[in-house]
Each structure stands twice: as C-alpha cells, then as structure tokens.
Design an enzyme around this catalytic site. Structure first.
Site, PDB file in Angstrom:
ATOM      1  N   GLU A   1       0.794  -1.041   0.067  1.00 41.00           N
ATOM      2  CA  GLU A   1       0.158  -0.106  -0.126  1.00 41.00           C
ATOM      3  C   GLU A   1       1.068   1.240  -0.167  1.00 41.00           C
ATOM      4  O   GLU A   1       0.508   2.273  -0.691  1.00 41.00           O
ATOM      5  CB  GLU A   1      -0.988   0.059   1.184  1.00 41.00           C
ATOM      6  CG  GLU A   1      -1.751  -1.223   1.405  1.00 41.00           C
ATOM      7  CD  GLU A   1      -2.835  -0.986   2.386  1.00 41.00           C
ATOM      8  OE1 GLU A   1      -3.960  -1.064   2.252  1.00 41.00           O
ATOM      9  OE2 GLU A   1      -2.191  -1.389   3.527  1.00 41.00           O
TER      10      GLU A   1
ATOM     11  N   LYS B   1     -12.468   2.408   0.862  1.00 44.37           N
ATOM     12  CA  LYS B   1     -11.139   1.835   0.140  1.00 44.37           C
ATOM     13  C   LYS B   1     -11.522   0.638  -0.643  1.00 44.37           C
ATOM     14  O   LYS B   1     -11.509  -0.336  -0.107  1.00 44.37           O
ATOM     15  CB  LYS B   1     -10.278   1.188   1.394  1.00 44.37           C
ATOM     16  CG  LYS B   1      -8.904   1.223   0.945  1.00 44.37           C
ATOM     17  CD  LYS B   1      -8.000   0.887   2.551  1.00 44.37           C
ATOM     18  CE  LYS B   1      -6.749   0.461   2.225  1.00 44.37           C
ATOM     19  NZ  LYS B   1      -6.099   0.496   3.559  1.00 44.37           N
TER      20      LYS B   1
END
Length: 128
Positions: free
Chosen positions: A27, A105
């Site tokens: 990420e 997300k």
C-alpha cells in the site's frame, strides 16, 4: 429527541483520491484509490434567503480542505485519515458544527471479489 447530526448540511460525495495510506508495504509503495463522502452541518438559511455567496461556506473550499488533509499526511489507518479530515474542516470553517465523513477503500488488501472496505466517523465540533 433530535439527532445532533440533523438540520442543514453541505454534502460532497464520491470524492476520489489516490493515496499511500495503509499498514502494508504494498500500500505504501504502490498506493491505491480512496473515495470520501462528507456531510458538514452548517446553517444554510442565510444563503437560501439572500442568494449571496458570502453568506455560506463554499463547498469548493471544503473540497480543498479535504484534499489537503488527505494528501498532506500519510496514515496507517483510514480511521486516522478520516479524523485528519474532520480536524481540518473544523479548523478551517467556524460555522461547521458537525461532520460525518466516510472513507472508502475499494482495493483494501482482503480477498473480496467486489465491494469495498469503509469507515464512517460522526463528530461534533468540540466545545471552545
């Protein structure tokens, strides 16, 4: 009983950003898309009656505050991203009495075929 999150509001929905928030190294290195939905409680009777831009909080200015809060500080958790946005809104706009912010997300690192992970914070302006 009336909810403290009732009344007039400015709404910004489905704001898309690319960021590097998250716990995992992938990420942080690759980044991912995030979407933000926001409601700001503010008395809109002035602009509704006067049709004057100076009588309200500008949603364009709110967007800029959200964008800056999202992009300025990298966070591990989307809860912290959301709180950073709330803090920025309260700091920039004295007329905003409450904020509801949802951070979504869609590429969360979980094995889902479709959908998204999200959190939502409901915050009242702290007493002065």
């Amino acid at each position: 009983m009336t909810s403290p999150f009732s009344g007039d509001r400015i709404i910004l929905s489905d704001l898309g950003f690319y960021g590097y928030h998250g716990l995992y190294s992938e990420e942080n290195a690759l980044g991912q898309r995030f979407f933000i939905d926001l409601q700001c409680g503010v008395d809109l009777s002035g602009p509704a009656e006067t049709d004057a831009i100076g009588a309200t909080v500008s949603y364009a200015d709110i967007y800029e505050a959200v964008k800056s809060a999202f992009e300025t500080k990298r966070m591990n958790l989307i809860e912290a991203v959301a709180q950073n946005i709330v803090d920025a809104i309260f700091a920039a706009f004295a007329d905003v009495g409450w904020v509801i912010v949802r951070v979504r997300k869609p590429e969360a690192p979980i094995a889902m075929v479709r959908g998204e992970a999200a959190i939502e914070l409901h915050r009242l302006r702290p007493p002065a």
